[in-house]
Design an enzyme around this catalytic site. Sequence first.
Site, PDB file in Angstrom:
ATOM      1  N   SER A 209       0.840  -1.186   0.000  1.00 25.40           N
ATOM      2  CA  SER A 209       0.000   0.000   0.000  1.00 25.40           C
ATOM      3  C   SER A 209       0.873   1.234   0.000  1.00 25.40           C
ATOM      4  O   SER A 209       2.023   1.206   0.461  1.00 25.40           O
ATOM      5  CB  SER A 209      -0.902   0.028   1.242  1.00 25.40           C
TER       6      SER A 209
ATOM      7  N   TYR B 175      -2.704  -1.454  10.255  1.00 27.91           N
ATOM      8  CA  TYR B 175      -2.701  -1.675   8.807  1.00 27.91           C
ATOM      9  C   TYR B 175      -1.410  -1.157   8.185  1.00 27.91           C
ATOM     10  O   TYR B 175      -0.777  -1.850   7.370  1.00 27.91           O
ATOM     11  CB  TYR B 175      -3.917  -0.971   8.206  1.00 27.91           C
TER      12      TYR B 175
END
Length: 279
Positions: free
Chosen positions: A172, A185
């Site tokens: 990400s 995350y």
Amino acid sequence: MNQPAQQQQPPGETGRLEPRPDHGEESYHGSGRLAGKAAVITGADSGIGRAVAIAYAREGADVLISYLDEHDDARETAHWVEQAGRKAVLVPGDLADPARCRAVIDAAVAEFGRIDILVSNAAQQMTHDKVEDISDEEWDRTIALNLSAFFYLTKAALPNMPPGGSIIGTSSVNSDSPTPTLLPYDVTKAGIANMTAALAQLLAPRGIRANSVAPGPIWTPLIPSTMPPEHVESFGSSAALDRPGQPAEVAPAYVMLASDEASYISGARIAVTGGKPIL
């Protein structure tokens, strides 16, 4: 502003998203780049995973669709895979459990005889303004699902992956530019980037490549099921292109990395971020 404020319960449902995301159902056209290959894709019921499954099938690959318990979404993904004339295998289960990771790989080997492509994509996130609001259970589960599952899946798949195989992790933009309210995350996505880079070097003697894709803001059920409605409404506005991306706009990166055209690409991280650089 690209979408109305909205909220769902995790992990979210595609059919309740407004607007409905584009997974390439009508737009992706294959050209045989993955002909005869067998792929495992986790988190393939919706979002990026569904778009990758559709693209892989239209490029000629059979696909195992690993998902948690979103049976309706998973069946829709399978429909598109089968419509492309390829085999779709549905395997539900919680990949936070290492035994389920091994079961997914066992099912793929039983159905396909081997694994040419492994895409580790399943993930969770939750928004918290304070560190103290992140429970121990949430921290452990996020690490287990997002990061540890990638290790267990890879470890189980390798004995069944021939030379030329491709392992792809979903990292990400958060790995380089962490969003403070998504702390667990962020940590897992940085870990995926580093683990993939290490795997590329470890597996090179076997002729197996490892790469990752780093998406930016992509419109999937994960967003309204893990963010406050006001954040959903402005989601994607921070991208240079001033909008969230569609899953169909991410899938081509996964196709390229899985194909034989990428035979000299290993240890790479492909940014699909709407213009935000990654390091």
